[in-house]
Design an enzyme around this catalytic site. Structure first.
Site, PDB file in Angstrom:
ATOM      1  N   TYR A   1      56.695 -58.175  27.241  1.00 17.31           N
ATOM      2  CA  TYR A   1      56.481 -57.815  28.715  1.00 17.31           C
ATOM      3  C   TYR A   1      57.042 -56.349  29.009  1.00 17.31           C
ATOM      4  O   TYR A   1      56.858 -56.068  30.070  1.00 17.31           O
ATOM      5  CB  TYR A   1      57.499 -58.876  29.393  1.00 17.31           C
ATOM      6  CG  TYR A   1      56.909 -60.290  29.455  1.00 17.31           C
ATOM      7  CD1 TYR A   1      55.654 -60.754  28.697  1.00 17.31           C
ATOM      8  CD2 TYR A   1      57.322 -61.263  30.260  1.00 17.31           C
ATOM      9  CE1 TYR A   1      55.163 -62.175  28.741  1.00 17.31           C
ATOM     10  CE2 TYR A   1      56.740 -62.663  30.671  1.00 17.31           C
ATOM     11  CZ  TYR A   1      55.767 -62.927  29.698  1.00 17.31           C
ATOM     12  OH  TYR A   1      55.452 -63.960  30.012  1.00 17.31           O
ATOM     13  N   GLY A   2      57.980 -56.163  28.191  1.00 23.82           N
ATOM     14  CA  GLY A   2      58.703 -54.870  28.506  1.00 23.82           C
ATOM     15  C   GLY A   2      58.060 -53.553  28.596  1.00 23.82           C
ATOM     16  O   GLY A   2      58.378 -52.644  29.075  1.00 23.82           O
TER      17      GLY A   2
ATOM     18  N   GLU B   1      62.132 -58.026  15.500  1.00 20.89           N
ATOM     19  CA  GLU B   1      61.191 -59.129  15.028  1.00 20.89           C
ATOM     20  C   GLU B   1      60.702 -58.997  13.400  1.00 20.89           C
ATOM     21  O   GLU B   1      60.203 -59.999  12.882  1.00 20.89           O
ATOM     22  CB  GLU B   1      59.962 -59.014  15.794  1.00 20.89           C
ATOM     23  CG  GLU B   1      60.315 -59.535  17.227  1.00 20.89           C
ATOM     24  CD  GLU B   1      58.970 -59.742  18.100  1.00 20.89           C
ATOM     25  OE1 GLU B   1      58.032 -59.878  17.807  1.00 20.89           O
ATOM     26  OE2 GLU B   1      59.210 -60.220  19.117  1.00 20.89           O
TER      27      GLU B   1
ATOM     28  N   SER C   1      59.820 -64.241  27.158  1.00 20.27           N
ATOM     29  CA  SER C   1      58.484 -63.529  26.876  1.00 20.27           C
ATOM     30  C   SER C   1      58.200 -63.902  25.500  1.00 20.27           C
ATOM     31  O   SER C   1      57.146 -63.857  25.169  1.00 20.27           O
ATOM     32  CB  SER C   1      58.636 -62.091  27.049  1.00 20.27           C
ATOM     33  OG  SER C   1      59.329 -61.355  26.310  1.00 20.27           O
TER      34      SER C   1
ATOM     35  N   CYS D   1      68.256 -56.683  26.558  1.00 23.33           N
ATOM     36  CA  CYS D   1      67.176 -57.058  25.728  1.00 23.33           C
ATOM     37  C   CYS D   1      67.664 -58.288  24.975  1.00 23.33           C
ATOM     38  O   CYS D   1      68.767 -58.104  24.327  1.00 23.33           O
ATOM     39  CB  CYS D   1      66.373 -56.011  25.280  1.00 23.33           C
ATOM     40  SG  CYS D   1      65.123 -56.571  24.319  1.00 23.33           S
ATOM     41  N   THR D   2      66.880 -59.414  25.141  1.00 27.15           N
ATOM     42  CA  THR D   2      67.038 -60.463  24.325  1.00 27.15           C
ATOM     43  C   THR D   2      67.143 -60.287  22.830  1.00 27.15           C
ATOM     44  O   THR D   2      67.796 -60.836  22.266  1.00 27.15           O
ATOM     45  CB  THR D   2      65.932 -61.354  24.614  1.00 27.15           C
ATOM     46  OG1 THR D   2      64.663 -60.628  24.340  1.00 27.15           O
ATOM     47  CG2 THR D   2      65.935 -62.127  25.885  1.00 27.15           C
ATOM     48  N   HIS D   3      66.408 -59.246  22.394  1.00 25.77           N
ATOM     49  CA  HIS D   3      66.405 -58.955  20.895  1.00 25.77           C
ATOM     50  C   HIS D   3      67.735 -58.180  20.566  1.00 25.77           C
ATOM     51  O   HIS D   3      68.308 -58.475  19.282  1.00 25.77           O
ATOM     52  CB  HIS D   3      65.399 -58.106  20.546  1.00 25.77           C
ATOM     53  CG  HIS D   3      64.108 -58.701  20.708  1.00 25.77           C
ATOM     54  ND1 HIS D   3      63.590 -59.346  21.811  1.00 25.77           N
ATOM     55  CD2 HIS D   3      63.071 -59.146  19.595  1.00 25.77           C
ATOM     56  CE1 HIS D   3      62.373 -60.090  21.548  1.00 25.77           C
ATOM     57  NE2 HIS D   3      61.925 -59.713  20.425  1.00 25.77           N
TER      58      HIS D   3
ATOM     59  N   ASN E   1      65.200 -60.077  30.118  1.00 26.34           N
ATOM     60  CA  ASN E   1      65.647 -59.164  30.961  1.00 26.34           C
ATOM     61  C   ASN E   1      64.698 -58.550  31.945  1.00 26.34           C
ATOM     62  O   ASN E   1      64.966 -58.311  32.987  1.00 26.34           O
ATOM     63  CB  ASN E   1      66.623 -58.093  30.157  1.00 26.34           C
ATOM     64  CG  ASN E   1      67.736 -58.485  29.737  1.00 26.34           C
ATOM     65  OD1 ASN E   1      68.927 -58.197  30.248  1.00 26.34           O
ATOM     66  ND2 ASN E   1      67.796 -59.049  28.447  1.00 26.34           N
ATOM     67  N   THR E   2      63.510 -58.312  31.175  1.00 30.75           N
ATOM     68  CA  THR E   2      62.358 -57.732  31.914  1.00 30.75           C
ATOM     69  C   THR E   2      62.152 -58.752  33.163  1.00 30.75           C
ATOM     70  O   THR E   2      61.761 -58.222  34.208  1.00 30.75           O
ATOM     71  CB  THR E   2      61.208 -57.399  30.881  1.00 30.75           C
ATOM     72  OG1 THR E   2      61.739 -56.613  29.648  1.00 30.75           O
ATOM     73  CG2 THR E   2      60.108 -56.801  31.620  1.00 30.75           C
TER      74      THR E   2
HETATM   75  N1  DGL Z   1      62.371 -60.250  26.201  1.00 33.65           N
HETATM   76  C1  DGL Z   1      62.352 -59.029  26.393  1.00 33.65           C
HETATM   77  C2  DGL Z   1      63.590 -58.471  27.314  1.00 33.65           C
HETATM   78  O1  DGL Z   1      64.693 -59.169  27.331  1.00 33.65           O
HETATM   79  C3  DGL Z   1      62.132 -58.240  25.444  1.00 33.65           C
HETATM   80  C4  DGL Z   1      60.881 -58.398  24.625  1.00 33.65           C
HETATM   81  C5  DGL Z   1      59.742 -57.941  25.549  1.00 33.65           C
HETATM   82  O2  DGL Z   1      59.592 -56.751  25.764  1.00 33.65           O
HETATM   83  O3  DGL Z   1      59.049 -58.616  25.845  1.00 33.65           O
HETATM   84  O4  DGL Z   1      63.320 -57.762  28.116  1.00 33.65           O
END
Ligand code: DGL
Length: 246
Positions: A39-40, A150, A8, A181-183, A71-72
């Site tokens: 996206y989350g 971020e 995302s 979650c990627t972060h 992940n979302t």
């Molecule tokens: N990339 C989203 C995840 O891994 C985290 C950031 C988002 O909310 O888009 O769920």
């Protein structure tokens, strides 16, 4: 082989980093939907719509395989992406569960999944872990970590306050913490310090690299890999963060 990596936003760079480290592909195409992140906090229909638009992008780029770093997206859109893609599509949830199976031998182990609100609401991790007979799974939405990462906040008192905010009512110390979650891999060191050495951290990027090696029998290659970065907004910033994180 040309691998597509979708997220995302910029967070999927943490997954790209593990893939680059494992040296499994010659070419990488990274696409972050930075115009529409996060996206989350969005609903299922929107997440699916955005994911299918990203799929069109990767079809044009003629990738051989697509990794959904987000992940979302993995929680809501993986099945439809798999059906509509002319190449294999892999999400991070299956890989994460595989990593848990490799790490925890006791099915009574306590597992904490931290993720975005959307991922938690999907219960995708809990259901997948239940299928593997892991019965003690708690999921917690810890969305504040996303903007903190971020902002470049990877440690310190502000982050520790957020840990206290989210975790002080936990009545168990997890045997495994899934960074769903990627972060979150970017704050893995701080989370590790907070939970202590008895909590094993499960990182999506490492998990997917392992899955590609174990299930797809991909081997490391010697050649230098090329990476191209694309974003729906401010690709300059994505490249700047990539320089910093990778
Ligand atoms: N990339 C989203 C995840 O891994 C985290 C950031 C988002 O909310 O888009 O769920």
């Amino acid at each position: 082989m040309r691998l597509g990596v979708f997220d995302s936003g910029v967070g999927g760079l943490s997954v790209l980093k593990s893939l680059l480290h494992a040296k499994l592909f010659k070419e990488y195409i990274y696409y972050g939907d930075t115009a529409r992140v996060p996206y989350g906090v969005k609903d299922k229909e929107t997440i699916i719509k955005f994911s299918l638009e990203a799929l069109d992008f990767f079809k044009e780029k003629k990738v051989d395989m697509l990794i959904i770093a987000c992940n979302t997206v993995s929680a809501y859109a993986l099945e439809i992406l798999k059906k509509q893609a002319p190449f294999p599509v892999l999400g991070v949830i299956e890989a994460g569960v595989l990593a848990v199976k490799n790490t925890l031998k006791n099915k009574n182990s306590k597992i904490l999944v931290i993720a975005t609100k959307a991922t938690v609401d999907s219960h995708a991790y809990k259901q997948a872990l239940l299928k593997e007979d892991f019965l003690q799974v708690e999921e917690k939405a810890t969305g504040l970590f996303v903007p903190m990462v971020e902002e470049g906040i990877f440690k310190g008192s502000f982050l520790n306050s957020a840990f206290e905010y989210y975790f002080n009512d936990l009545d168990f110390n997890p045997d495994a913490l899934i960074l769903a979650c990627t972060h979150f891999p970017l704050i893995a060191d701080s989370l590790g310090e907070y939970f202590g050495e008895n909590t094993k951290l499960i990182h999506s990027g490492e998990a997917i690299a392992l899955q590609l090696q174990q299930e797809f029998k991909l081997m490391s290659i010697q050649e230098e890999a090329s990476v191209k970065f694309y974003a729906s907004s401010d690709v300059k910033n994505l490249k700047k963060i990539a320089k910093l994180w990778l």
